[in-house]
Design an enzyme around this catalytic site. Structure first.
Site, PDB file in Angstrom:
ATOM      1  N   ASP A 169      -7.115  -3.895  -5.294  1.00 19.26           N
ATOM      2  CA  ASP A 169      -6.702  -2.596  -4.748  1.00 19.26           C
ATOM      3  C   ASP A 169      -5.268  -2.229  -5.156  1.00 19.26           C
ATOM      4  OD1 ASP A 169      -8.325  -4.376  -3.260  1.00 19.26           O
ATOM      5  OD2 ASP A 169      -8.326  -3.091  -1.507  1.00 19.26           O
ATOM      6  N   ASP A 197       0.796  -1.229   0.000  1.00 20.75           N
ATOM      7  CA  ASP A 197       0.000   0.000   0.000  1.00 20.75           C
ATOM      8  C   ASP A 197       0.826   1.275   0.000  1.00 20.75           C
ATOM      9  OD1 ASP A 197      -2.645  -0.939  -0.187  1.00 20.75           O
ATOM     10  OD2 ASP A 197      -2.542  -1.646   1.879  1.00 20.75           O
TER      11      ASP A 197
HETATM   12  N1  GLY Z   1      -8.303  -3.043   1.208  1.00 24.45           N
HETATM   13  C1  GLY Z   1      -8.411  -1.652   1.063  1.00 24.45           C
HETATM   14  C2  GLY Z   1      -9.812  -1.225   1.018  1.00 24.45           C
HETATM   15  O1  GLY Z   1     -10.505  -1.409   1.999  1.00 24.45           O
HETATM   16  O2  GLY Z   1     -10.265  -0.710   0.045  1.00 24.45           O
END
Ligand code: GLY
Length: 388
Positions: A169, A109
């Site tokens: 994501d 991330d």
């Molecule tokens: N996993 C990241 C989100 O909740 O979008």
């Protein structure tokens, strides 16, 4: 020349399309007032605003949480609109609060965490101190790419004994790598992003152009399982995941100009816009298979921002993308999505859903809903002024 004509037609079209009731100045004045309260409630820069706990108290997280960059990013967007020096100072402070995460190699991330605050800060101020932090962050993120698999690993493991899970994501973290490729001249960042996006396009998507949430890979890139984590079921379409994919492939087209990414982004847009469960106010339920349950305002904010960019690339549905984004923004800019001043633990938006089946963050404010909402408002404003 053809491109120039398309651009001119787009600009003409935007002036004709811009009949909306969104008052961007008013919304940013509200955001600034609301976030003045947020700043006052957060004197400790190790406690990042995230959401609201079930007991109504503020939910804060540490810098290692995937959302730590959004608050600084939103402060930059407020500064971008109002140019007031105190917002630049606050944005800088909350950007630097994430600095140590540049070395974090245990998360995929880093795009969110580093690029949202430092990327916006660098774009707006050209502060040279931000550059090495972003480049180190890009290097840390790229350590999670195994060339044999051909994807960035999202998590260390996933239930069922899988050791190479990749979530949709992850597409959002590639923007940092494209920036780093340009800035450093190191084409590896570019190439691995393209490989990741190509394999995601090939494996993550169903024939109806909706995405699974989690794909579990083997050591040579073989798909072992297609799973759910934050959606309703393995075969359902988790709303935010569809928005991440839409945004991610729109960025892929921006960065590469490869038409296959544009086609894919348009296909995802088609899935969202024609979905029979998309409500009239265009704010999706938390999963496209769960009409009548909680909404996810964050899915709308992310999609609105992506659709506005997608609308600038022309095509027969460009006006539809723009109009839907505007409808989303109009909905988010009023009750029940927009909070009252001083309420909602100082977040701007209400009614997002983080992880319903995990019983976490259900029908709450989420820091990234605010971030993408502010981004979309700025994009809307720029389009209506004929800016890029
Ligand atoms: N996993 C990241 C989100 O909740 O979008």
């Amino acid at each position: 020349m053809k491109n120039v004509i398309v651009l001119c037609l787009s600009l003409l079209a935007f002036s004709a399309w811009s009949q909306s009731k969104i008052d961007v100045k008013k919304e940013f004045e509200f955001a600034a007032k609301q976030y003045e309260g947020m700043l006052a409630a957060h004197p400790d820069i190790t406690q990042f605003p995230q959401s609201t706990n079930p007991d109504g108290s503020p939910r804060n997280m540490k810098s290692s949480w995937w959302c730590s960059g959004f608050f600084g990013g939103s402060l930059w967007y407020i500064y971008e609109f109002n140019k007031a020096p105190q917002w630049k100072d606050a944005a800088h402070k909350w950007t630097m609060a994430v600095e140590k995460e540049q070395y974090n190699t245990r998360t995929h991330d880093l795009g969110f965490m580093i690029y949202c605050p430092f990327g916006n800060g660098y774009r707006l101020t050209k502060n040279e101190a931000y550059k090495p932090i972003m480049l180190t962050g890009a290097k840390s993120l790229s350590t999670r790419f195994d060339p044999k698999v051909g994807l960035i690993k999202s998590w260390e493991s996933f239930k069922g004994g899988y050791t190479y899970p990749v979530i949709i994501d992850n597409m959002m973290n590639l923007e940092l790598l494209f920036w780093a490729a340009r800035e450093s001249g190191n084409k590896d960042f570019y190439n691995l992003s393209v490989t990741h996006a190509d394999n995601t396009l090939k494996n993550h998507y169903r024939p109806d152009h909706s995405a699974y949430h989690v794909l579990c890979y083997g050591p040579n890139g073989e798909v072992l399982a297609k799973k759910n984590h934050q959606g309703a079921a393995d075969e359902s379409a988790w709303s935010r995941g569809q928005s991440w994919g839409l945004y991610g492939y729109t960025v892929m087209y921006r960065e590469t100009k490869d038409k296959k990414y544009l086609d894919h982004a348009r296909n995802i847009a088609h899935f969202i816009l024609t979905n029979p469960t998309l409500p009239a106010d265009k704010v999706p339920y938390w999963d496209y298979s769960k009409p009548g349950e909680e909404r996810d305002a964050s899915a709308a904010a992310i999609a609105a921002s992506a659709l506005l960019e997608l609308s600038t690339y022309g095509g027969k549905d460009a006006k539809k993308y723009y109009d839907t984004a505007v409808q989303m923004l109009e909905s988010l800019s009023k009750a029940p999505y927009k909070a009252e001043l001083g309420k909602n633990n100082h977040f701007i938006l209400q009614h997002s859903t983080g992880h319903k089946l995990g019983n976490s963050e259900i029908d709450v404010p989420l820091v990234y809903a605010d971030y993408y909402y502010l981004e979309a408002l700025l994009r809307y404003e720029a389009l209506n002024k004929g800016k890029k």
